[in-house]
Design a protein around this motif. Structure first.
Motif, PDB file in Angstrom:
ATOM      1  N   PHE A   1      35.957 -24.787 -10.295  1.00  0.00           N
ATOM      2  CA  PHE A   1      35.278 -25.907  -9.636  1.00  0.00           C
ATOM      3  C   PHE A   1      35.574 -27.219 -10.350  1.00  0.00           C
ATOM      4  O   PHE A   1      35.830 -28.246  -9.724  1.00  0.00           O
ATOM      5  CB  PHE A   1      33.752 -25.709  -9.551  1.00  0.00           C
ATOM      6  CG  PHE A   1      33.073 -27.006  -9.223  1.00  0.00           C
ATOM      7  CD1 PHE A   1      33.179 -27.531  -7.953  1.00  0.00           C
ATOM      8  CD2 PHE A   1      32.438 -27.751 -10.206  1.00  0.00           C
ATOM      9  CE1 PHE A   1      32.645 -28.777  -7.653  1.00  0.00           C
ATOM     10  CE2 PHE A   1      31.905 -28.991  -9.921  1.00  0.00           C
ATOM     11  CZ  PHE A   1      31.993 -29.497  -8.639  1.00  0.00           C
TER      12      PHE A   1
ATOM     13  N   ASP B   1      29.169 -16.069  -6.494  1.00  0.00           N
ATOM     14  CA  ASP B   1      29.115 -17.459  -6.928  1.00  0.00           C
ATOM     15  C   ASP B   1      27.826 -17.714  -7.682  1.00  0.00           C
ATOM     16  O   ASP B   1      26.737 -17.483  -7.168  1.00  0.00           O
ATOM     17  CB  ASP B   1      29.201 -18.390  -5.716  1.00  0.00           C
ATOM     18  CG  ASP B   1      30.570 -18.313  -5.072  1.00  0.00           C
ATOM     19  OD1 ASP B   1      31.533 -18.074  -5.810  1.00  0.00           O
ATOM     20  OD2 ASP B   1      30.656 -18.484  -3.846  1.00  0.00           O
TER      21      ASP B   1
ATOM     22  N   THR C   1      32.613 -18.647 -10.405  1.00  0.00           N
ATOM     23  CA  THR C   1      32.661 -17.412  -9.651  1.00  0.00           C
ATOM     24  C   THR C   1      32.903 -16.233 -10.566  1.00  0.00           C
ATOM     25  O   THR C   1      33.767 -16.286 -11.431  1.00  0.00           O
ATOM     26  CB  THR C   1      33.773 -17.489  -8.595  1.00  0.00           C
ATOM     27  OG1 THR C   1      33.570 -18.687  -7.853  1.00  0.00           O
ATOM     28  CG2 THR C   1      33.717 -16.312  -7.655  1.00  0.00           C
TER      29      THR C   1
ATOM     30  N   ILE D   1      24.501 -24.383  -4.542  1.00  0.00           N
ATOM     31  CA  ILE D   1      25.173 -23.206  -3.981  1.00  0.00           C
ATOM     32  C   ILE D   1      25.895 -23.585  -2.691  1.00  0.00           C
ATOM     33  O   ILE D   1      27.050 -23.243  -2.483  1.00  0.00           O
ATOM     34  CB  ILE D   1      24.162 -22.069  -3.728  1.00  0.00           C
ATOM     35  CG1 ILE D   1      23.603 -21.587  -5.074  1.00  0.00           C
ATOM     36  CG2 ILE D   1      24.815 -20.919  -2.968  1.00  0.00           C
ATOM     37  CD1 ILE D   1      22.502 -20.572  -4.944  1.00  0.00           C
ATOM     38  N   ASN D   2      25.189 -24.329  -1.819  1.00  0.00           N
ATOM     39  CA  ASN D   2      25.811 -24.732  -0.556  1.00  0.00           C
ATOM     40  C   ASN D   2      27.071 -25.542  -0.789  1.00  0.00           C
ATOM     41  O   ASN D   2      28.058 -25.407  -0.079  1.00  0.00           O
ATOM     42  CB  ASN D   2      24.834 -25.555   0.279  1.00  0.00           C
ATOM     43  CG  ASN D   2      23.742 -24.694   0.870  1.00  0.00           C
ATOM     44  OD1 ASN D   2      23.857 -23.470   0.901  1.00  0.00           O
ATOM     45  ND2 ASN D   2      22.683 -25.322   1.330  1.00  0.00           N
ATOM     46  N   LEU D   3      27.021 -26.393  -1.781  1.00  0.00           N
ATOM     47  CA  LEU D   3      28.170 -27.252  -2.052  1.00  0.00           C
ATOM     48  C   LEU D   3      29.247 -26.524  -2.833  1.00  0.00           C
ATOM     49  O   LEU D   3      30.327 -27.055  -3.055  1.00  0.00           O
ATOM     50  CB  LEU D   3      27.723 -28.489  -2.837  1.00  0.00           C
ATOM     51  CG  LEU D   3      26.992 -29.554  -2.016  1.00  0.00           C
ATOM     52  CD1 LEU D   3      26.338 -30.568  -2.930  1.00  0.00           C
ATOM     53  CD2 LEU D   3      27.941 -30.247  -1.051  1.00  0.00           C
ATOM     54  N   GLY D   4      28.926 -25.300  -3.266  1.00  0.00           N
ATOM     55  CA  GLY D   4      29.923 -24.547  -4.007  1.00  0.00           C
ATOM     56  C   GLY D   4      30.187 -25.141  -5.381  1.00  0.00           C
ATOM     57  O   GLY D   4      31.291 -25.053  -5.898  1.00  0.00           O
ATOM     58  N   ILE D   5      29.170 -25.785  -5.951  1.00  0.00           N
ATOM     59  CA  ILE D   5      29.317 -26.291  -7.325  1.00  0.00           C
ATOM     60  C   ILE D   5      28.941 -25.122  -8.216  1.00  0.00           C
ATOM     61  O   ILE D   5      27.842 -25.019  -8.733  1.00  0.00           O
ATOM     62  CB  ILE D   5      28.446 -27.539  -7.536  1.00  0.00           C
ATOM     63  CG1 ILE D   5      28.896 -28.612  -6.553  1.00  0.00           C
ATOM     64  CG2 ILE D   5      28.560 -28.045  -8.986  1.00  0.00           C
ATOM     65  CD1 ILE D   5      28.071 -29.862  -6.575  1.00  0.00           C
TER      66      ILE D   5
ATOM     67  N   HIS E   1      19.543 -24.870  -4.725  1.00  0.00           N
ATOM     68  CA  HIS E   1      20.092 -24.274  -3.518  1.00  0.00           C
ATOM     69  C   HIS E   1      21.246 -25.123  -2.978  1.00  0.00           C
ATOM     70  O   HIS E   1      22.255 -24.607  -2.495  1.00  0.00           O
ATOM     71  CB  HIS E   1      18.987 -24.145  -2.469  1.00  0.00           C
ATOM     72  CG  HIS E   1      19.385 -23.309  -1.302  1.00  0.00           C
ATOM     73  ND1 HIS E   1      19.531 -21.940  -1.405  1.00  0.00           N
ATOM     74  CD2 HIS E   1      19.704 -23.634  -0.036  1.00  0.00           C
ATOM     75  CE1 HIS E   1      19.903 -21.461  -0.232  1.00  0.00           C
ATOM     76  NE2 HIS E   1      20.025 -22.469   0.604  1.00  0.00           N
ATOM     77  N   GLU E   2      21.080 -26.414  -3.075  1.00  0.00           N
ATOM     78  CA  GLU E   2      22.129 -27.311  -2.599  1.00  0.00           C
ATOM     79  C   GLU E   2      23.414 -27.151  -3.430  1.00  0.00           C
ATOM     80  O   GLU E   2      24.514 -27.283  -2.906  1.00  0.00           O
ATOM     81  CB  GLU E   2      21.620 -28.757  -2.626  1.00  0.00           C
ATOM     82  CG  GLU E   2      22.573 -29.791  -2.051  1.00  0.00           C
ATOM     83  CD  GLU E   2      22.926 -29.587  -0.583  1.00  0.00           C
ATOM     84  OE1 GLU E   2      22.327 -28.724   0.086  1.00  0.00           O
ATOM     85  OE2 GLU E   2      23.836 -30.297  -0.105  1.00  0.00           O
TER      86      GLU E   2
ATOM     87  N   ALA F   1      33.128 -11.379  -4.717  1.00  0.00           N
ATOM     88  CA  ALA F   1      33.122 -12.619  -5.479  1.00  0.00           C
ATOM     89  C   ALA F   1      31.700 -13.148  -5.464  1.00  0.00           C
ATOM     90  O   ALA F   1      31.151 -13.392  -4.405  1.00  0.00           O
ATOM     91  CB  ALA F   1      34.070 -13.624  -4.850  1.00  0.00           C
TER      92      ALA F   1
END
Lengths: 508, 333
Positions: A262, A95, A86, A79-83, A76-77, A93
């Protein structure tokens, strides 16, 4: 959410207190059986492997429920960090993360010594080969390699002929795909000498591991992976055109719609250089400039993450919007350096791969440290005969394709599929190679049904400017589906943190 | 040794727009919140349609065949991702810009924006009803404010910071003029005393929406008049959302870019700021009201668009407009 890591730690302590009595279904390794495959954690290595035993014990102490909860929180982290990479469809879009498996893959210091020297050897050979074919072509006149394999290769770039590159380095960034057979020996599956990706996940997986599973890492003496950005920048600075004081390096990306965006961001940040897109650059006076708020500013080295064909629409694909008109001209004048150099694709071709052991001997006078997967070259009569006689046991691959297209896996193919492959092979033997099916090693992986063996590979990354440096470890890609040998992220693959133990017996 | 920093034109543009879109999200939440408080029994639709008017969205709204009632307007601004003046569209655009800026912005900015974005896209129609709307607006407002706080505390203050601030301040000034304009579109009926009380309530609502009610109370005369509110929101030099205060900060940003980063292209924009200030402070609030507040606000909005245009043509002329940029040129109402 923010406190998850903390709670998880508390939870672990609680579990530890109880673990003496833990058994059965909540014991993560309950029913774990790697079968005939080499297991990266449980197969004895013949050297003291305290680290493996420790990790296994610690995972047992955490227990399956907590392991699952913490693994979910860790993903989940991401996803939050956008690692993420896309996926674009119409207006949306989406992710996606590269799934992260929390059980690390461990390499001993001795294993890494072999891998590292083997990777160096291959990179040195690739560079020597590229220099040779774009200059004197000795390897062709000496008959070690068929000339049309090189000169008729679509990735061969006449623009490179007699063109000097600094330190003779063409492949500045190389990713070598390596697997392990049931005997525990490493085999090279392919070299990626164009724009290999995945290194950002090596570093991010380590950070994630340290945040989410500090109790697994505690006291482990591991080779660090944080140095990649500095090493890369150093190499990019070294290869800049001679005489430039304090060269400006940039990373050229196709932009946010690229699935590796990324990673481009990650690398630009780690190097502290701008991430540019084609539209940010322009060529004037045979020099490359970037557009800034205070006017144009010179660029000296471009770490490009776009393919040769897209670099310069005036030379290659005229429809490409990604590149920079005039870039190749500026490069030919020696005013800007490109990494990797143009025309490296001829070196990581599947047919050329088959000759790698002979090329290593030819250029370096050494035996290959890392073996190739045994490869039958169907353009050679004995290779063709062997392949035709053993179709149902072999993996037959077209040389010009990538991404797993056109492959027939004999042991898993129907009679009709095998006959179709045989017909294709006979029609154009030069387009084919065959290899035995490799029983890839496995590693314990957290799945729906508990910790189970899953196949994996390894991609170490080598950075070469004046010299070659290999990032300790590399990307371990794991096929999350049971029995699957396909580790690609597009086909259900995930990744693991890859530990290289600093020395034997590695607990600090 | 540290290097002298520079900024890609594309990054300057992205930062400018990222900040604008975020500021727009916060102000839309403020506008929606205050609109709800303007609902009077039997006249709910008028209050909500005023919101459509001040955003100059009448044509688009009616073209979609929407009925001008509370439910449609709320949906239009809070859930409709296809509406280029909606909260989800603006946030999507801010995040789109942030994605192109990831090499530059702080990781913590990106992380919060990611989570906030996911939260806003998950807004359910039931959250637009009754008392839940106000708390939703607060949540959205606070999402932007958290982003602003993280940005203030983490974003490296080289050129990029100033382009970010310029976008935010221009949008804020624009939005304050729209907030003020909402009064123009509200009809007030009834006898004199009833109208006076309703008006006082409405002006109070506007001040609250701008988070300026208490500050206004401290500086205003006891029996305040509409002129005092107009003067406060347009000309006060201490209130962070007043147009005058924004202009001072815009001036400071441009001057910093000019003197510290040697960006000479700031000259035309600085001239525009001077013109704006002359227009703003050249007459008293009561003169403005007598001559027509709505027309005055229109002219301010138009001047702010010109100012943004000067900054764009000086510093990011060559690059493609970012996605969603068309929403910036809201036509004059």
């Amino acid at each position: 959410m923010c406190f998850q890591g903390y709670c998880a730690l508390q939870h672990t302590k609680f579990q530890m207190d109880k673990c003496a009595g833990m058994s059965g279904v909540n014991e993560p390794f309950h029913n774990y059986d790697p079968g005939q495959y080499f297991c990266e954690l449980t197969t004895p290595r013949g050297v003291p492997d305290a680290a493996m035993a420790t990790i296994r014990r610690r995972i047992g102490e955490i227990g399956l429920p907590a392991l699952r909860a913490r693994a979910a929180a860790a993903e989940h982290e991401l996803i939050n960090l956008g690692i993420t990479f896309t996926v674009y469809s119409d207006a949306n879009a989406i992710d996606r993360i590269l799934p992260f498996d929390c059980i690390p893959r461990i390499l001993t210091a001795a294993e890494w010594a072999i891998l590292e020297s083997g990777v160096r050897q291959r990179v040195a050979t690739l560079n020597a080969f590229l220099h040779d074919i774009y200059h004197d072509r000795r390897i062709l006149t000496d008959g070690v390699l068929p000339a049309d394999l090189v000169l008729g290769n679509p990735n061969y770039q006449p623009a490179m002929e007699r063109f000097p590159v600094r330190f003779g380095t063409y492949v500045h960034i190389c990713g070598t795909d390596i697997v392990r057979d049931p005997q525990g020996d490493f085999l090279v599956l392919e070299d990626n000498a164009r724009t290999p990706s995945g290194v950002s996940y090596v570093v991010e997986n380590r950070h994630l591991m340290a945040r989410a599973f500090p109790d697994l890492m505690a006291g482990m003496r591991l080779r660090p992976v944080d140095d990649y950005g500095r090493r890369l920048l150093e190499a990019m600075t070294e290869i800049a055109p001679e005489g430039v004081d304090d060269p400006q390096v940039v990373l050229l990306s196709p932009g946010i719609y690229n699935s590796a965006y990324f990673e481009h961001v990650f690398l630009a940040r780690e190097m502290g250089v701008p991430l540019v897109e084609g539209g940010d650059l322009m060529v004037e006076d045979d020099r490359v400039w970037m557009r800034t708020t205070s006017g144009r500013r010179a660029v000296h080295t471009i770490y490009r993450r776009i393919g040769d064909d897209f670099l310069d629409p005036t030379v290659f694909r005229p429809d490409s919007m990604l590149g920079v008109p005039g870039l190749i001209g500026a490069w030919r004048k020696g005013n800007v350096s490109l990494a990797n150099a143009v025309g490296t694709g001829v070196a990581d071709d599947k047919a050329v791969y088959a000759y790698m052991p002979r090329m290593i001997r030819y250029y370096l006078g050494e035996d290959a440290i890392l073996s190739n997967v045994e490869t039958h070259i169907c353009r050679e009569p004995e290779g063709l005969a062997f392949t035709l006689a053993n179709m149902e046991k072999l993996v037959v691959k077209p040389v010009g394709e990538s991404g797993g297209y056109g492959i027939t896996i004999g042991p898993r193919a129907s009679k009709a599929e095998i006959e179709a492959a045989r017909a294709a092979l006979l029609a154009d033997p030069e387009n084919w190679i065959s290899q035995p099916m490799i029983d890839l090693s496995v590693a314990p992986t957290l799945t729906e049904t508990g910790v189970r063996p899953r196949h994996l590979d390894l991609r170490p990354f080598a950075v070469t400017g004046r010299n070659t440096w290999v990032l300790p470890g590399g990307l371990s890609r794991v096929a999350l589906k049971e029995g699957s040998l396909v580790v690609n992220s597009s086909q259900g693959g995930g990744s693991k943190d890859t530990w290289v133990l600093a020395d034997e017996g590695s607990m600090g | 040794m540290l290097r002298r920093s520079f900024l890609l034109s594309r990054y300057a543009e992205g930062l400018f727009w990222m900040a604008r879109y975020l500021e727009r999200v916060e102000n839309l939440a403020r506008l929606i919140d205050v609109t709800q408080s303007f609902e009077s029994p039997g006249r709910e639709s008028e209050a909500w349609f005023a919101l459509v008017r001040i955003n100059a969205d009448e044509e688009d709204f009616l073209k979609r065949g929407l009925t001008p009632d509370a439910a449609s307007v709320k949906h239009f601004y809070m859930l409709d991702r296809a509406n280029s003046t909606s909260i989800p569209f603006s946030l999507e655009s801010a995040r789109h810009n942030a994605r192109t800026l990831r090499p530059l912005i702080a990781t913590e900015m990106w992380r919060q924006l990611n989570i906030f974005h996911r939260d806003v896209l998950a807004i359910d129609a039931s959250e637009l009803e009754g008392d839940r709307l106000s708390s939703l607006c607060t949540r959205i407002k606070e999402g932007v404010q958290a982003q602003s706080g993280i940005t203030a505390g983490t974003f490296y203050r080289d050129q990029g910071h100033y382009f970010y601030q310029l976008g935010r301040l221009i949008e804020r000034a624009d939005q304050t003029t729209r907030l003020l304009d909402i009064r123009y579109h509200l009809l007030v009926n009834g006898g004199y005393e009833e109208r006076r009380l309703t008006e006082i309530t409405q002006w109070g609502g506007i001040l609250r929406a701008a988070a300026g009610y208490h500050a206004f109370r401290r500086v205003a005369r006891p029996g305040f008049t509409p002129e005092d509110v107009v003067s406060f929101l347009l000309q006060d030099k201490q209130f962070p959302r007043s147009v005058g205060c924004c202009l001072d900060e815009i001036d400071a940003c441009l001057t910093h870019l000019r003197s510290v980063h040697n960006l000479r292209g700031t000259a035309p924009a600085l001239e525009r700021v001077d013109e704006l200030r002359n227009a703003l402070f050249g007459q008293s609030a009561s003169d403005i009201i007598i001559a027509g507040l709505h027309e005055f606000l229109d002219a301010l909005q138009s001047d702010l668009i010109s100012l943004a245009g000067e900054i764009g043509s000086a510093f990011f002329p060559m690059v493609q407009p970012p996605r969603g940029a068309e929403a910036s040129s809201q036509s004059q109402s």
